[in-house]
Structures are given as structure tokens and as C-alpha cells.
Design an enzyme around this catalytic site. Structure first.
Site, short mmCIF file in Angstrom:
data_model
loop_
_atom_site.label_atom_id
_atom_site.label_comp_id
_atom_site.label_asym_id
_atom_site.label_seq_id
_atom_site.Cartn_x
_atom_site.Cartn_y
_atom_site.Cartn_z
CG HIS A 57 -2.02 0.99 1.20
ND1 HIS A 57 -3.24 0.77 1.78
CD2 HIS A 57 -2.09 2.23 0.65
CE1 HIS A 57 -4.01 1.83 1.60
NE2 HIS A 57 -3.33 2.73 0.93
CG PHE A 60 5.44 5.55 -5.61
CD1 PHE A 60 5.68 5.63 -4.25
CD2 PHE A 60 6.04 4.50 -6.33
CE1 PHE A 60 6.49 4.70 -3.59
CE2 PHE A 60 6.85 3.57 -5.68
CZ PHE A 60 7.07 3.66 -4.32
CG ASP A 149 -6.38 3.73 -0.47
OD1 ASP A 149 -6.86 3.15 0.51
OD2 ASP A 149 -5.54 4.64 -0.39
CG ASP A 304 -2.10 4.69 3.59
OD1 ASP A 304 -1.98 5.06 2.40
OD2 ASP A 304 -3.07 5.00 4.30
CG HIS A 308 -0.09 14.90 1.60
ND1 HIS A 308 -0.83 15.00 0.44
CD2 HIS A 308 -0.66 13.92 2.32
CE1 HIS A 308 -1.81 14.12 0.48
NE2 HIS A 308 -1.74 13.45 1.61
ZN LIG Z 1 -6.89 4.24 2.18
#
Ligand SMILES: [Zn+2]
Lengths: 425, 309
Positions: A57, A60, A149, A304, A308
């Protein structure tokens, strides 16, 4: 070229032993207690030789938001974290909902040559939640699973169809479990801390309702559902129940959900680097997650990794985007579980590579053995360092651990027989 | 007893001494406000900026009068015609204001935590004039000032009921934290959807109805209700229903202790949370609050200027 890794401890999901590893071409050709001759020798004394980590997860941000990370910087961050295979989520711009984007992602990663990038394609066109993507075509192009997602599929009919159709191609769907009709613009976990801070909360039940629904749809369709980033105690109970009933349900947890709680938002005065979705929950949830990591209920640890830009994160908490980077903190945070006695080293391998390899049907990954692909992470459990600009390979620094002291890291990463990362170089 | 910090961000971490210091300091300014000439030059040559990202004529005017009475140059900045719409970040805006050599920025902002963020990234002193649903410390301090003025002791002998939208109220938070610190008895009451989950953090008795909230209270703080909310929450059925079950009227206030007082941060929704018979009645100290608000804000501005050295 021959590479030898010597004097280290090989760790697989069911064994741990001292041996030397010989790599030739892209394969592990010999595991032996004898001295071996090679062109390059890596001394792994006091270190663990683990299968290259598989992160199911990551984001990119490529194409579309390359200023946060792109496939190259993402690959660099991955190998610096001992990760040699990444599954990339589809919420790029344009969305990865068609074969040409999937192919382009794979091509770019191959050109860069650090990791195997396996795209997760969208479930619905444009993440719109309405029309299914061309799953067969996407699988042919190299996609390995399907997920919207970030944006949950709100229609049960669409999710049902996605499960049924993906199953036809031997694939599966990944659920970002969120019942958005219960969102109420929440920005953190709804509980004591949100009451104190005056931030809008997201109830655990928002996740649990969606986990229940998607599990029931897997029961209906006999398909495989994988629950992404489980964060609540009750979600785990639901999954456990489904398992017992024979429903094909697997799940992952992230290092941040087993390492931090909502109390960290209080201690760190609205620092948006603690803002993620699902949100950091309470100590009781962390305990349950750790218990599930120990018991075998959790299949996979995934990061995950959600870069940012700093400018987007140093803002008012409610305006900041959700998500933190995680590829380079995966090993230290998971090793911490080992040191604290929550899981064994063997279980760590199971959670970070072996189970994912099995789930994705990658027969030559997830194990240190003769004939396997030489995807290897040499891990030093004792190395101490500051996770700062020098170490960070992502374009983003949105991690609550940035600037902090960490212990344990991948010190050498080998991908398909090539050394792709060395700590400090 | 004094207050030594650069900013005033909330009451949650104020000590008893710090709270009492502000109450004493405000007393001097209240006396000044009763004089013919209401001006003093403590802040001459200093600049304060009222940066209001959210409308609030009342709070802004109160801070503006306070600054002017102290002789400061004061500038108003509101977001409707500001750089916010051009995408400038809060930190950039604060830094620009600080670069113009303003000493104090009074910040009102729709995001919880905005004042903390601003204080961390600028040299100017920040006064939190309300951040999201988090805190509104000057309001809590002026509430306590008003309590004291009307003879209520700021300790366990006084029972205060806070009624209304507890979940979203920064006034409720600031009041509750300060009253907790002082050891006062706090009761809270709200319709369930306006009560936060885990309301036990307020360390208050949670009442089941208005009658229970009023009974035995020395002070009743009514919060302003916004029935229509654009934040995805289910809205309250009606103001009629609100007034019937959650409003304060003469009959209910009769259950409170003798000499009980009623506070409201304003502006009042007449006939909703507060009936006119109470708002304009003998128990109401709402206009006294407004009057003391100026004195409290003078005390805050003056203290922060002194702390800047
Ligand atoms: Zn998610």
C-alpha cells in the site's frame, strides 16, 4: 557478478539460522555455512538477512502530483527502507483506471530499476464509484489488484460487481473501509482528544460499518476482499469472525496505527503530521492491533506511504490533507514490535513479505532460499540515526518521526541481484 | 502573581494564579472605563492587528476599543477582502503582519488550533479570539470576571451550568477548562447531538434535562445556538423544539439558586436558547459581560505588551 552476504542471520517466516548467501545474476544460488568466493562481499555480522520487503500500500503520486513524490523518488525511498516491491494505489491524476496508465507506471519503474512496481488499478472509472474499470485489460497490463483507495466505493452493488468480476481474473479487491455518510467532516478520531481539542471526530464505526459490508459482500460473492489499514479494535473482531466463518478476507495494518494514538495529537498541539485516514485511534485500539499482529489475524504490514508537500501540511489541522510517508520508517517501527516482544523476527518476515508474496502469488519472492529472486534486505537492528534530510529519500517530509532518533534500518538492499541501496551512501 | 508568556492561546493550561492575575488586572481597567476620559497611553506607539477570518462584530469591536483606549494603533483585517482568498497560508499572512512590526495579532479563525499554529510561526504576540471549536480564552476570563463582580466565589462553593451546543462551543471549552482549574462545580447540558462523545473530559456533571441544569445553579451560561449547520451534521429539528426543551425561561430559572445570574456570549437568539423574559430580566448580566469584556481585553493586551519588554 557474484555477491556474497556473509556472517548474517537469515530470517524466513518459519526459521532463523546463520548462513552465507551467494547471489549470481538475479537469483539466490547458494545458501551455505562454507566460505564463498564472490566479486562483492557484504559483511552482515550482527545483522538479519530478510526477504526484500513487499509494501502492499503506497502512493507514489505519479502521474499528476510529482511534486509530492514520483516513481523515482518513491522507489528510492522504498529501497532505503528495505522495500523491493511496491503496490501503488490508483488515486493518481489521471486515475489509474486504464491499461495505458498501468503500463506507463510499470515502464517508468523498470527504467528506474530499483523496485518492482505493481499497480493497483482503480475499481471504478475515475474513482467515481459507478462504472467498473476494464479489469481484464488492466490485469493483462500488469495490475495486480483493485481499489478506489482514498475514496470508498459507496454503492454496495458496485462493490459486489467488482468482487465478482475481479475474481474471474484471479484477482481481488482492496477496501478502503469508510462509510462516508458518517464522516461529518471529521479530521481525527472521535473520542476524548477530539472533545478536548475541538476537532471534528470520525467514529470508529465509520470504518467498522464498511468492513462489515465488504466482508458480507465477499461472503455473497465468494471473492477475496483485502481490508486496507485496519485501525479499530472492533474491525479486527469483525474480520476474525469472518475468518472463522470461512469468508475470504485478509487485512493489513500500518506502522503508524500500531505506534501512535490520538493522544499524540494532543501532545503535539495540532501537528498535522499526525493527521491520517483512518485516524490514529486510542490505546485500546493499538493494543488490539498489536494482539492481532501477534495472533496471526493480521496478514500484512503496509505503510500507506502518502507523501504530501510540507506547504500542505504546515497549515491549520482541519485544512491539511490526510496521510504520512512511511517507507523508511517501516523497518524501525516494526523492529520495535520485535524488541517489545509483540512479534518474533519470523513473524516480522511473514508480515512484511511472505504473506504478501503468497497473496499476490509471487512464487519467487518473500523467502531467502536457493532459486528465489535475490530481493534482499540486510537489516541492522541496532543502528541508531536521526531520520533527517540526509536519510530521507522521499520528496516529502510529512512524518511525525522526521527529525527524530530511530533505531534499526535496512543497511543494504538488493533487488534482483543488484545492490540498490547502502546506508550512508 | 503574573502572566509571563508571549501569547494567550487558551485557558486549558492556565494556572489559578494566571487566571486570577488577569481578573485583578481587568479590575483596574474597568475602573478606568468608568471615568470621563477613558484613555491611557500604555500602548502608545504599539500596533495591534485584529485578524478576523470569521465574522464577529462583537468580539472585534471589543478588542478594537480595548486597544484604542490603551493608545495603540489598531488595524482591522478581515478575510472577506484579504489574501486568504488568493491562497496565502495563515503562516504567511501572520508573518507579513509581523514584518509590518505589529506587536499583537488578535486572531479569530474557523480552524481549531489556528492560534497555536500562528504563535509557533510568528514573533508577534497572538491573542486567540476564537479558533474553530477549540477555545475563546478572553471570553472565559470575562465570564469569570463577571461572576466575581456579582459576588460568586471562584471555587467549589459555586455551581455553574453551561447549556447549549457544547460540542462546537469554544466558549464552553474555555469556560470549562478555567473553571476546572479553579475547582468550581460545573454542569453541562445539551441535546445529545450537540454533546461531544467522551464529554467526561469536561470534568462536569452531565445533566439529563434543563430542570436538572438549572436546579441548584448559581450561574447559568447559555450558549448561542446555530440550528442550520453546513458541516454534514444532522440539523436540529426546529427552533420551536429547541426552545421548548433546551431554552431558558423564567419558569426554569426559578429552579436555580437565589441570586443566580445568567450569562450569554452573544449575540442572543431571542426565543430560542433564551427567552426575552430572561434576557432582559433581573438575572441577566449579559450587558455587564459586554462592558467587562473591554476591560478584560485591555488587561490582556497590556500584559502581552509588557511581556514583549
Ligand atoms: Zn486508504
Amino acid at each position: 557478478m557474484k555477491i556474497a552476504i556473509q556472517n548474517g542471520t537469515i530470517v524466513n517466516n518459519n526459521e532463523k539460522f546463520k548462513a552465507n548467501v551467494l547471489i549470481e545474476g538475479d537469483r539466490i544460488v547458494k545458501i551455505t555455512s562454507d566460505e564463498i568466493e564472490a566479486d562483492v562481499k557484504i559483511d552482515a555480522s550482527g545483522k538479519f538477512i530478510m526477504p526484500g520487503l513487499i509494501d502492499m500500500h503506497v502512493h507514489f503520486r505519479d502521474p499528476g502530483y510529482e511534486y509530492k513524490d514520483d516513481i523515482i523518488s518513491g522507489s528510492q525511498a522504498a529501497v532505503a527502507g528495505g522495500v523491493t516491491t511496491c503496490l501503488c494505489m490508483a488515486n493518481t491524476n489521471p486515475v489509474n483506471d486504464n491499461a495505458s496508465i498501468t503500463r506507463e507506471m510499470i515502464r517508468k519503474a523498470r527504467e528506474c530499476g530499483l523496485i518492482d512496481l505493481m499497480p493497483i488499478a482503480a475499481i471504478s472509472k475515475g474513482l467515481g464509484g459507478k462504472e467498473l474499470v476494464e479489469m481484464g485489460d488492466l490485469i493483462e497490463a500488469g495490475a495486480v489488484a483493485f481499489s478506489d483507495d482514498g475514496l470508498p466505493v459507496s454503492s454496495s452493488s458496485v462493490m459486489r460487481a467488482a468482487l465478482e468480476y475481479s475474481k474471474m481474473f484471479g484477482s481481488f479487491c482492496i477496501s478502503h473501509s469508510e462509510d462516508c455518510s458518517l464522516c461529518r467532516q471529521g479530521v481525527m478520531h472521535e473520542g476524548k482528544v477530539s472533545a478536548i481539542l475541538g476537532l471534528k471526530g470520525m467514529a470508529r464505526e465509520k470504518e467498522e460499518i464498511a468492513v462489515s459490508r465488504d466482508m458480507l459482500l465477499a461472503k455473497l460473492t465468494n471473492a477475496h476482499i483485502h481490508i486496507a489499514h485496519v485501525s479499530s479494535e472492533y474491525s479486527l473482531k469483525i474480520i476474525e469472525m469472518g475468518r472463522k466463518e470461512g469468508i475470504n478476507i485478509t487485512c493489513e495494518v500500518t506502522p503508524h496505527h500500531f505506534s501512535f494514538s490520538d493522544d499524540d495529537i494532543l501532545q503535539n498541539a495540532y501537528d498535522a503530521n499526525f493527521k491520517m485516514s483512518p485516524p490514529l485511534r486510542e490505546i485500546s485500539d493499538i493494543k488490539a492491533i498489536r494482539e492481532a499482529l501477534k495472533s496471526g489475524l493480521v496478514d500484512v504490514i503496509a505503510t500507506d506511504h502518502a507523501p504530501h508537500h510540507n506547504d500542505e501540511k504546515i497549515v491549520e489541522f482541519d485544512r491539511a490533507p490526510f496521510g504520512i510517508i512511511g517507507l523508511q520508517t517501516l523497518v524501525p517501527l516494526t523492529l520495535k514490535l520485535v524488541k517489545e516482544g509483540v512479534i518474533s523476527l519470523e513473524r516480522m518476515v511473514e508480515l512484511t513479505s511472505a504473506n504478501a508474496a503468497k497473496m499476490l502469488n509471487l512464487k519467487d519472492k518473500g523467502r531467502i532460499a536457493e532459486g528465489m529472486l535475490a530481493d534482499i534486505a540486510v537489516i541492522d537492528p541496532d543502528i541508531e540515526y536521526i531520520y533527517d534530510e540526509k536519510i530521507n529519500r522521499s520528496k516529502s517530509i510529512n512524518s511525525p518521526l522526521f527529525g527524530k532518533n530511530l533505531k534499526g534500518a535496512a543497511v543494504v538492499t538488493i533487488k534482483s541481484g543488484k545492490i540498490v541501496y547502502k546506508f550512508g551512501e | 502573581m503574573s502572566y509571563k508568556r508571549k501569547d494567550l492561546l487558551g485557558t486549558i493550561d492556565l494556572s489559578t494564579d494566571e487566571i486570577l492575575y488577569f481578573l485583578d488586572a481587568a479590575k483596574e481597567f474597568k475602573n478606568l472605563n468608568l471615568q470621563d476620559i477613558k484613555k491611557i497611553d500604555y500602548l502608545r506607539g504599539k500596533t495591534t492587528i485584529n485578524a478576523f477570518y470569521e465574522n464577529s462584530t462583537r468580539t472585534r469591536t471589543s478588542f478594537e476599543i480595548a486597544a484604542k483606549r490603551l493608545g495603540a494603533d489598531t488595524i482591522n483585517f478581515s478575510s472577506s477582502n484579504s489574501s486568504v482568498n488568493k491562497g496565502e497560508t495563515l503562516i504567511d499572512t501572520m508573518n507579513n503582519m509581523a514584518a509590518m512590526k505589529s506587536d499583537i495579532i488578535v486572531l479569530r479563525h474557523p480552524s481549531s488550533g489556528a492560534a497555536k499554529l500562528a504563535s509557533k510561526h510568528t514573533d508577534a504576540s497572538i491573542v486567540n479570539a476564537g479558533d474553530g471549536m477549540n477555545e475563546h480564552p478572553s471570553q472565559a476570563l470575562l465570564d469569570l470576571f463577571t461572576l466575581r463582580e456579582f459576588g460568586k466565589s471562584l471555587d467549589s462553593n459555586t455551581t455553574v451550568a453551561i447549556v447549549g451546543d457544547i460540542a462546537r462551543s469554544r466558549v464552553a471549552r474555555s469556560d470549562a477548562w478555567a473553571m476546572n482549574t479553579l475547582g468550581m462545580n460545573v454542569k453541562i447540558f445539551a441535546p445529545t447531538m450537540m454533546m461531544p462523545k467522551n464529554a467526561e473530559v469536561f470534568n462536569a456533571h452531565i445533566c439529563k434535562n434543563m430542570e436538572e441544569a438549572c436546579e441548584g445553579s448559581d450561574v447559568i451560561i447559555m450558549l448561542r445556538i446555530q440550528l442550520e449547520r453546513g458541516d454534514g451534521d444532522v440539523s436540529f429539528p426546529s427552533s420551536r423544539e429547541y426552545s421548548k426543551f433546551f431554552g431558558l425561561n423564567k419558569k426554569r430559572i426559578a429552579l436555580a439558586n437565589k441570586n443566580a445570574i445568567v450569562l450569554h456570549p452573544g449575540p442572543i437568539n431571542r426565543g430560542v436558547e433564551l427567552n426575552s423574559d430572561v434576557a432582559d430580566g433581573e438575572h441577566s448580566v449579559i450587558l455587564n459581560q459586554v462592558e467587562s469584556g473591554v476591560a478584560m481585553r485591555m488587561a490582556i493586551l497590556n500584559t502581552l505588551i509588557k511581556n514583549r519588554g
